[in-house]
Design a protein around this motif. Structure first.
Motif, PDB file in Angstrom:
ATOM      1  N   ALA A  60       0.686  -1.151  -0.127  1.00  0.00           N
ATOM      2  CA  ALA A  60       0.209  -0.087   0.000  1.00  0.00           C
ATOM      3  C   ALA A  60       0.798   1.284  -0.024  1.00  0.00           C
ATOM      4  O   ALA A  60       0.496   2.167  -0.568  1.00  0.00           O
ATOM      5  CB  ALA A  60      -1.112   0.179   1.280  1.00  0.00           C
TER       6      ALA A  60
ATOM      7  N   GLU B 159     -11.066  -3.440  -9.619  1.00  0.00           N
ATOM      8  CA  GLU B 159     -12.161  -4.269  -8.755  1.00  0.00           C
ATOM      9  C   GLU B 159     -12.198  -3.775  -7.255  1.00  0.00           C
ATOM     10  O   GLU B 159     -11.210  -3.120  -6.891  1.00  0.00           O
ATOM     11  CB  GLU B 159     -12.090  -5.707  -8.862  1.00  0.00           C
ATOM     12  CG  GLU B 159     -10.629  -6.355  -8.551  1.00  0.00           C
ATOM     13  CD  GLU B 159     -10.830  -7.678  -9.070  1.00  0.00           C
ATOM     14  OE1 GLU B 159     -10.900  -8.559  -8.046  1.00  0.00           O
ATOM     15  OE2 GLU B 159     -10.238  -8.078 -10.055  1.00  0.00           O
TER      16      GLU B 159
ATOM     17  N   ASP C 128     -16.538   8.789  -6.062  1.00  0.00           N
ATOM     18  CA  ASP C 128     -16.657   7.356  -6.104  1.00  0.00           C
ATOM     19  C   ASP C 128     -17.822   7.051  -6.723  1.00  0.00           C
ATOM     20  O   ASP C 128     -18.915   7.187  -6.147  1.00  0.00           O
ATOM     21  CB  ASP C 128     -16.430   6.989  -4.841  1.00  0.00           C
ATOM     22  CG  ASP C 128     -16.449   5.471  -4.712  1.00  0.00           C
ATOM     23  OD1 ASP C 128     -16.925   4.787  -5.661  1.00  0.00           O
ATOM     24  OD2 ASP C 128     -15.895   4.876  -3.746  1.00  0.00           O
TER      25      ASP C 128
ATOM     26  N   GLU D 176     -13.222   7.242  -8.938  1.00  0.00           N
ATOM     27  CA  GLU D 176     -13.326   5.863  -8.969  1.00  0.00           C
ATOM     28  C   GLU D 176     -14.687   5.316  -9.629  1.00  0.00           C
ATOM     29  O   GLU D 176     -15.586   6.140  -9.622  1.00  0.00           O
ATOM     30  CB  GLU D 176     -13.230   5.529  -7.591  1.00  0.00           C
ATOM     31  CG  GLU D 176     -11.911   5.931  -6.656  1.00  0.00           C
ATOM     32  CD  GLU D 176     -11.953   5.570  -5.354  1.00  0.00           C
ATOM     33  OE1 GLU D 176     -12.394   4.236  -5.021  1.00  0.00           O
ATOM     34  OE2 GLU D 176     -11.280   6.209  -4.640  1.00  0.00           O
TER      35      GLU D 176
ATOM     36  N   GLY E  24       1.257  -7.597  -4.489  1.00  0.00           N
ATOM     37  CA  GLY E  24       0.718  -6.428  -4.387  1.00  0.00           C
ATOM     38  C   GLY E  24      -0.305  -6.321  -5.769  1.00  0.00           C
ATOM     39  O   GLY E  24      -1.120  -6.951  -6.102  1.00  0.00           O
TER      40      GLY E  24
HETATM   41  N1  LIG Z   1      -0.038  -2.342  -3.541  1.00  0.00           N
HETATM   42  C1  LIG Z   1      -0.738  -2.849  -2.751  1.00  0.00           C
HETATM   43  N2  LIG Z   1      -0.483  -4.031  -2.133  1.00  0.00           N
HETATM   44  C2  LIG Z   1      -0.968  -4.522  -1.449  1.00  0.00           C
HETATM   45  N3  LIG Z   1      -2.318  -3.955  -0.812  1.00  0.00           N
HETATM   46  C3  LIG Z   1      -2.634  -2.862  -1.166  1.00  0.00           C
HETATM   47  C4  LIG Z   1      -2.019  -2.134  -2.051  1.00  0.00           C
HETATM   48  N4  LIG Z   1      -2.413  -1.075  -2.337  1.00  0.00           N
HETATM   49  C5  LIG Z   1      -3.326  -0.775  -1.473  1.00  0.00           C
HETATM   50  N5  LIG Z   1      -3.617  -1.997  -0.911  1.00  0.00           N
HETATM   51  C6  LIG Z   1      -4.575  -2.122   0.273  1.00  0.00           C
HETATM   52  O1  LIG Z   1      -5.880  -2.654  -0.448  1.00  0.00           O
HETATM   53  C7  LIG Z   1      -6.902  -2.269   0.189  1.00  0.00           C
HETATM   54  C8  LIG Z   1      -7.811  -1.766  -0.497  1.00  0.00           C
HETATM   55  O2  LIG Z   1      -7.540  -0.429  -0.888  1.00  0.00           O
HETATM   56  P1  LIG Z   1      -8.687   0.777  -1.242  1.00  0.00           P
HETATM   57  O3  LIG Z   1      -9.682   1.011  -0.394  1.00  0.00           O
HETATM   58  O4  LIG Z   1      -7.732   1.815  -1.753  1.00  0.00           O
HETATM   59  O5  LIG Z   1      -9.189   0.161  -2.645  1.00  0.00           O
HETATM   60  P2  LIG Z   1     -10.340   0.849  -3.781  1.00  0.00           P
HETATM   61  O6  LIG Z   1      -9.875   0.430  -5.122  1.00  0.00           O
HETATM   62  O7  LIG Z   1     -10.666   1.993  -3.458  1.00  0.00           O
HETATM   63  O8  LIG Z   1     -11.717  -0.153  -3.365  1.00  0.00           O
HETATM   64  P3  LIG Z   1     -13.164   0.425  -3.733  1.00  0.00           P
HETATM   65  O9  LIG Z   1     -13.326  -0.256  -5.085  1.00  0.00           O
HETATM   66  O10 LIG Z   1     -13.904  -0.554  -2.650  1.00  0.00           O
HETATM   67  O11 LIG Z   1     -13.037   1.888  -3.397  1.00  0.00           O
HETATM   68  C9  LIG Z   1      -6.400  -1.417   1.453  1.00  0.00           C
HETATM   69  O12 LIG Z   1      -6.127  -2.063   2.601  1.00  0.00           O
HETATM   70  C10 LIG Z   1      -4.990  -0.896   0.941  1.00  0.00           C
HETATM   71  O13 LIG Z   1      -4.171  -0.934   1.963  1.00  0.00           O
END
Ligand SMILES: Nc1ncnc2c1ncn2[C@@H]1O[C@H](COP(=O)(O)OP(=O)(O)OP(=O)(O)O)[C@@H](O)[C@H]1O
Ligand SMILES: [Mg+2]
Length: 165
Positions: free
Chosen positions: A15, A45, A89, A117, A141
């Motif tokens: 992250a 996703e 979003d 988003e 990741g």
């Molecule tokens: N490169 C990475 N490797 C592993 N985990 C990650 C990485 N980048 C982000 N995350 C983790 O993934 C999780 C989800 O992240 P985030 O909420 O940003 O997703 P999102 O795409 O915005 O989801 P949504 O569609 O629900 O809005 C968080 O716990 C974040 O810390």
């Protein structure tokens, strides 16, 4: 004229690296002509890391503290580094028609940057983005592909390419 396209693929092992890519993108965006509004689409996703990347971007522009996910408000505005940044979003958008009520298109004015988003939820109610980010789960990741969709987007992408994480 053909639309300019160029894709830069970046790896984010955790992250913190996703946030770092967001910070890099912030610097690249600031180098763009502020007179041109920028539309940045973030696809991928659930849990792919879209909000995490936006968090890194906003922090780099000076936003203190955590970023509120606009899951219910749909739009969260910020005034940072002389730009009007709107973090959207659209996951909970039930119908693309709702976009008219949100006035999203009216937000595409000078000095504005729209970070969206779930842009797919807008159907064709939103113009093609200047930059399209695609976040995907990888063995380690995430992989983040950044594609330019306009001349303005291409300029930002070139900046990003010159300053890798
Ligand atoms: N490169 C990475 N490797 C592993 N985990 C990650 C990485 N980048 C982000 N995350 C983790 O993934 C999780 C989800 O992240 P985030 O909420 O940003 O997703 P999102 O795409 O915005 O989801 P949504 O569609 O629900 O809005 C968080 O716990 C974040 O810390
Ligand atoms: Mg999110």
């Amino acid at each position: 004229m053909r639309e300019p396209t160029l894709t830069l693929t970046l790896a984010a092992a955790d992250a913190a690296q996703t946030r770092a890519i967001g910070a890099q993108l912030a610097a690249a965006l600031l180098a763009a002509d502020p007179a041109e509004p920028l539309l940045v689409a973030l696809s991928g996703e659930l849990g792919a890391g879209k909000t995490t990347l936006v968090g890194g971007l906003l922090a780099a522009l000076g936003h203190p503290g955590p970023v509120r996910s606009p899951t219910y408000s749909l739009i969260e505005p910020y005034r940072l580094a002389g730009r009007d940044i709107h973090h959207c979003d659209l996951y909970r958008l039930r119908d693309p028609d709702e976009l008219e009520d949100l006035g999203l298109r009216d937000l595409l004015t000078a000095r504005s940057v729209l970070l969206v988003e779930w842009p797919e939820r807008a159907g064709d109610r939103l113009r093609p983005p200047d930059l399209a980010l695609q976040l995907e789960y990888a063995a380690q990741g995430r992989v983040i592909a950044v594609t330019a969709g306009s001349v303005a987007g291409l300029a930002v992408l070139e900046r990003l390419r010159l300053e890798p994480a």
